[in-house]
Write a protein that holds these residues in place. Structure first.
Motif, PDB file in Angstrom:
ATOM      1  N   PHE A 107       0.846  -1.186   0.000  1.00  0.00           N
ATOM      2  CA  PHE A 107       0.000   0.000   0.000  1.00  0.00           C
ATOM      3  C   PHE A 107       0.882   1.238   0.000  1.00  0.00           C
ATOM      4  CE2 PHE A 107      -2.228  -3.379   2.200  1.00  0.00           C
ATOM      5  CZ  PHE A 107      -3.485  -3.372   1.607  1.00  0.00           C
ATOM      6  N   VAL A 108       0.381   2.285  -0.655  1.00  0.00           N
ATOM      7  CA  VAL A 108       1.068   3.574  -0.617  1.00  0.00           C
ATOM      8  C   VAL A 108       0.125   4.611  -0.015  1.00  0.00           C
ATOM      9  CG1 VAL A 108       2.595   3.099  -2.569  1.00  0.00           C
ATOM     10  CG2 VAL A 108       0.351   4.164  -2.972  1.00  0.00           C
ATOM     11  N   ALA A 109       0.735   5.618   0.584  1.00  0.00           N
ATOM     12  CA  ALA A 109      -0.006   6.782   1.061  1.00  0.00           C
ATOM     13  C   ALA A 109       0.286   7.940   0.123  1.00  0.00           C
ATOM     14  CB  ALA A 109       0.406   7.138   2.481  1.00  0.00           C
ATOM     15  N   GLU A 110      -0.755   8.623  -0.310  1.00  0.00           N
ATOM     16  CA  GLU A 110      -0.611   9.768  -1.213  1.00  0.00           C
ATOM     17  C   GLU A 110      -1.093  11.041  -0.528  1.00  0.00           C
ATOM     18  OE1 GLU A 110      -1.123   8.394  -5.847  1.00  0.00           O
ATOM     19  OE2 GLU A 110      -2.921   8.822  -4.681  1.00  0.00           O
ATOM     20  N   VAL A 111      -0.379  12.095  -0.788  1.00  0.00           N
ATOM     21  CA  VAL A 111      -0.830  13.440  -0.419  1.00  0.00           C
ATOM     22  C   VAL A 111      -0.657  14.309  -1.657  1.00  0.00           C
ATOM     23  CG1 VAL A 111      -0.408  15.471   0.997  1.00  0.00           C
ATOM     24  CG2 VAL A 111      -0.281  13.191   2.019  1.00  0.00           C
ATOM     25  N   ASP A 112      -1.750  14.895  -2.139  1.00  0.00           N
ATOM     26  CA  ASP A 112      -1.703  15.705  -3.360  1.00  0.00           C
ATOM     27  C   ASP A 112      -1.082  14.925  -4.515  1.00  0.00           C
ATOM     28  OD1 ASP A 112      -2.844  17.831  -1.998  1.00  0.00           O
ATOM     29  OD2 ASP A 112      -0.891  18.634  -1.393  1.00  0.00           O
ATOM     30  N   ALA A 113      -1.498  13.654  -4.639  1.00  0.00           N
ATOM     31  CA  ALA A 113      -1.064  12.761  -5.721  1.00  0.00           C
ATOM     32  C   ALA A 113       0.419  12.417  -5.663  1.00  0.00           C
ATOM     33  CB  ALA A 113      -1.400  13.362  -7.091  1.00  0.00           C
ATOM     34  N   ARG A 114       1.061  12.668  -4.539  1.00  0.00           N
ATOM     35  CA  ARG A 114       2.474  12.340  -4.360  1.00  0.00           C
ATOM     36  C   ARG A 114       2.607  11.200  -3.355  1.00  0.00           C
ATOM     37  NH1 ARG A 114       6.687  15.971  -0.883  1.00  0.00           N
ATOM     38  NH2 ARG A 114       8.526  14.628  -1.095  1.00  0.00           N
ATOM     39  N   VAL A 115       3.392  10.176  -3.697  1.00  0.00           N
ATOM     40  CA  VAL A 115       3.601   9.041  -2.799  1.00  0.00           C
ATOM     41  C   VAL A 115       4.505   9.472  -1.648  1.00  0.00           C
ATOM     42  CG1 VAL A 115       4.622   6.746  -2.553  1.00  0.00           C
ATOM     43  CG2 VAL A 115       3.229   7.288  -4.564  1.00  0.00           C
ATOM     44  N   VAL A 116       3.968   9.400  -0.428  1.00  0.00           N
ATOM     45  CA  VAL A 116       4.730   9.827   0.750  1.00  0.00           C
ATOM     46  C   VAL A 116       4.800   8.728   1.811  1.00  0.00           C
ATOM     47  CG1 VAL A 116       4.185  12.254   0.366  1.00  0.00           C
ATOM     48  CG2 VAL A 116       2.715  10.859   1.859  1.00  0.00           C
ATOM     49  N   GLY A 117       4.248   7.545   1.531  1.00  0.00           N
ATOM     50  CA  GLY A 117       4.305   6.456   2.487  1.00  0.00           C
ATOM     51  C   GLY A 117       4.201   5.112   1.796  1.00  0.00           C
ATOM     52  N   TRP A 118       4.693   4.071   2.446  1.00  0.00           N
ATOM     53  CA  TRP A 118       4.726   2.727   1.859  1.00  0.00           C
ATOM     54  C   TRP A 118       4.693   1.689   2.960  1.00  0.00           C
ATOM     55  CZ3 TRP A 118       5.223  -0.377  -2.531  1.00  0.00           C
ATOM     56  CH2 TRP A 118       5.842  -1.621  -2.359  1.00  0.00           C
ATOM     57  N   VAL A 119       4.054   0.570   2.693  1.00  0.00           N
ATOM     58  CA  VAL A 119       4.141  -0.609   3.537  1.00  0.00           C
ATOM     59  C   VAL A 119       3.798  -1.822   2.679  1.00  0.00           C
ATOM     60  CG1 VAL A 119       1.721  -0.624   4.315  1.00  0.00           C
ATOM     61  CG2 VAL A 119       3.509  -1.576   5.797  1.00  0.00           C
ATOM     62  N   SER A 120       4.380  -2.967   2.997  1.00  0.00           N
ATOM     63  CA  SER A 120       3.982  -4.212   2.346  1.00  0.00           C
ATOM     64  C   SER A 120       3.655  -5.241   3.415  1.00  0.00           C
ATOM     65  CB  SER A 120       5.084  -4.740   1.413  1.00  0.00           C
ATOM     66  OG  SER A 120       6.238  -5.115   2.146  1.00  0.00           O
ATOM     67  N   ALA A 121       2.860  -6.242   3.046  1.00  0.00           N
ATOM     68  CA  ALA A 121       2.427  -7.271   3.977  1.00  0.00           C
ATOM     69  C   ALA A 121       2.366  -8.598   3.248  1.00  0.00           C
ATOM     70  CB  ALA A 121       1.066  -6.918   4.577  1.00  0.00           C
ATOM     71  N   GLU A 122       2.624  -9.685   3.998  1.00  0.00           N
ATOM     72  CA  GLU A 122       2.692 -10.996   3.356  1.00  0.00           C
ATOM     73  C   GLU A 122       2.532 -12.104   4.384  1.00  0.00           C
ATOM     74  OE1 GLU A 122       6.646 -10.912   1.828  1.00  0.00           O
ATOM     75  OE2 GLU A 122       7.542 -11.004   3.818  1.00  0.00           O
ATOM     76  N   ARG A 123       2.174 -13.266   3.905  1.00  0.00           N
ATOM     77  CA  ARG A 123       2.289 -14.491   4.692  1.00  0.00           C
ATOM     78  C   ARG A 123       3.738 -14.961   4.586  1.00  0.00           C
ATOM     79  NH1 ARG A 123      -1.124 -18.446   6.261  1.00  0.00           N
ATOM     80  NH2 ARG A 123      -2.861 -17.668   4.978  1.00  0.00           N
ATOM     81  N   ILE A 124       4.361 -15.284   5.706  1.00  0.00           N
ATOM     82  CA  ILE A 124       5.734 -15.776   5.685  1.00  0.00           C
ATOM     83  C   ILE A 124       5.699 -17.277   5.454  1.00  0.00           C
ATOM     84  CG2 ILE A 124       7.881 -16.035   6.982  1.00  0.00           C
ATOM     85  CD1 ILE A 124       7.212 -13.467   8.448  1.00  0.00           C
ATOM     86  N   THR A 125       6.193 -17.714   4.301  1.00  0.00           N
ATOM     87  CA  THR A 125       6.110 -19.125   3.915  1.00  0.00           C
ATOM     88  C   THR A 125       7.440 -19.855   4.047  1.00  0.00           C
ATOM     89  OG1 THR A 125       6.561 -18.582   1.590  1.00  0.00           O
ATOM     90  CG2 THR A 125       4.252 -18.615   2.287  1.00  0.00           C
ATOM     91  N   SER A 126       8.496 -19.136   4.416  1.00  0.00           N
ATOM     92  CA  SER A 126       9.818 -19.771   4.495  1.00  0.00           C
ATOM     93  C   SER A 126      10.081 -20.392   5.861  1.00  0.00           C
ATOM     94  CB  SER A 126      10.910 -18.736   4.195  1.00  0.00           C
ATOM     95  OG  SER A 126      10.826 -17.644   5.096  1.00  0.00           O
ATOM     96  N   THR A 127       9.062 -20.451   6.701  1.00  0.00           N
ATOM     97  CA  THR A 127       9.214 -20.988   8.049  1.00  0.00           C
ATOM     98  C   THR A 127       8.234 -22.130   8.298  1.00  0.00           C
ATOM     99  OG1 THR A 127       9.222 -20.406  10.405  1.00  0.00           O
ATOM    100  CG2 THR A 127       7.587 -19.310   9.008  1.00  0.00           C
ATOM    101  N   SER A 128       8.613 -23.007   9.237  1.00  0.00           N
ATOM    102  CA  SER A 128       7.722 -24.108   9.602  1.00  0.00           C
ATOM    103  C   SER A 128       6.639 -23.672  10.574  1.00  0.00           C
ATOM    104  CB  SER A 128       8.548 -25.235  10.237  1.00  0.00           C
ATOM    105  OG  SER A 128       9.230 -24.761  11.394  1.00  0.00           O
ATOM    106  N   ILE A 129       6.739 -22.447  11.105  1.00  0.00           N
ATOM    107  CA  ILE A 129       5.731 -21.940  12.034  1.00  0.00           C
ATOM    108  C   ILE A 129       4.487 -21.523  11.252  1.00  0.00           C
ATOM    109  CG2 ILE A 129       5.227 -20.200  13.785  1.00  0.00           C
ATOM    110  CD1 ILE A 129       8.172 -20.090  14.410  1.00  0.00           C
ATOM    111  N   ALA A 130       3.332 -21.967  11.700  1.00  0.00           N
ATOM    112  CA  ALA A 130       2.084 -21.690  10.975  1.00  0.00           C
ATOM    113  C   ALA A 130       1.537 -20.313  11.318  1.00  0.00           C
ATOM    114  CB  ALA A 130       1.048 -22.758  11.309  1.00  0.00           C
TER     115      ALA A 130
END
Length: 298
Positions: free
Chosen positions: A48-71
């Protein structure tokens, strides 16, 4: 203010924002564009990005972590907002968007990375700091002196290798890597996406140490212009204590410097004493810290 799902066309603005907030993290425009356009398979990755006046001023990403044996573990990766737009609710809105994405996936435990100055924000949102990650930089003029490899050890650029050999070494070396979430279940397909097919991977500068046809140590280089990121350096357990991780890292730094890289960055968990010692001997200087923070989703 507007929070929306990131698109591939956001890549230049996202890279520019990252260069302002976290200049020691190296990811180029094209690799960022591909990550948004073709996210990792099976991880339900989004950004996701945050925009102010059509300008990108923030960012974050999210995911399921699949490289681990922990569920049921998810990741929220380096939420950051431009300094001129902080304390206006953008960070909270981005975190909410990322959390709302993870919750329907059945995620119950979340690991997020936070800048040191963002720890009060993390605590207010029920994230508790767990581990410090230290970031370091090395100016490559001059490069460290490169010793000769010991008898029986052959240094090769990874571009000359069967990627499966590198994958096997990567899995073996990462099994005891310090961290909140063990990397003990990474599939070849996931590794191929993250490492081998990454557009930023410099296969000519990334170096492996080979003994009797097997990869026993390696150092991976991701590059953006004259900056590089030591993505991962490691050795398989049976060959540790012989200086091979340090040797491959030095060889990688030499190759990268010879093709125009001027500064190298890397990161290490605070408890990874062997790699911290290697970096100190090579002349790396501390530039920043981030924290791994953990939270439970109710």
């Amino acid at each position: 203010m507007r929070i929306r799902v990131a698109t591939p066309d956001d890549a230049p603005a996202v890279v520019a924002l990252r260069a302002t907030v976290v200049p020691y993290l190296v990811r180029g425009v094209e690799s960022t564009r591909k990550m948004i356009a073709e996210p990792p398979p099976g991880e339900a990755w989004t950004a996701f990005v945050a925009e102010v006046d059509a300008r990108v001023v923030g960012w974050v990403s999210a995911e399921r972590i699949t490289s681990t044996s922990i569920a049921n573990v998810g990741g929220i990766n380096l939420l950051h907002v431009h300094p001129e737009h902080r304390r206006r609710g953008l960070g909270t809105a981005l975190l909410t968007a990322a959390t709302d994405h993870l919750r329907p996936l059945g995620i119950r435990r979340v690991r997020a990375m936070a800048l040191s100055e963002a720890l009060p924000f993390a605590r207010r949102h029920s994230y508790e700091p767990s581990r410090e990650v230290r970031y370091s930089a090395l100016d490559l003029n001059p490069t460290p002196t490169l010793p000769e490899p010991p008898p029986g050890v052959r240094l090769r650029p990874i571009g000359d290798l069967d990627p499966h050999l590198l994958y096997v070494a990567n899995v073996a070396s990462a099994a005891d890597e310090p961290g909140d979430v063990p990397v003990d279940a990474q599939s070849y397909e996931s590794w191929q996406y993250d490492v081998w097919d990454n557009l930023g991977l410099d296969r000519a500068s990334s170096i492996a140490a080979e003994v009797d046809g097997e990869v026993v140590a390696f150092s991976l280089v991701k590059r953006d212009g004259d900056r590089m990121w030591s993505d991962y350096t490691g050795s398989v357990p049976a060959y540790r204590g012989r200086g091979l991780a340090r040797l491959t890292k030095m060889a990688a730094l030499h190759r990268a410097a010879a093709t125009g890289v001027r500064i190298a960055y890397t990161s290490n968990d605070e408890t990874n004493a062997p790699m911290l010692a290697i970096n100190a001997r090579l002349g790396y200087r501390p530039v920043a810290s981030q924290w791994s923070c953990l939270a439970d989703l109710s």
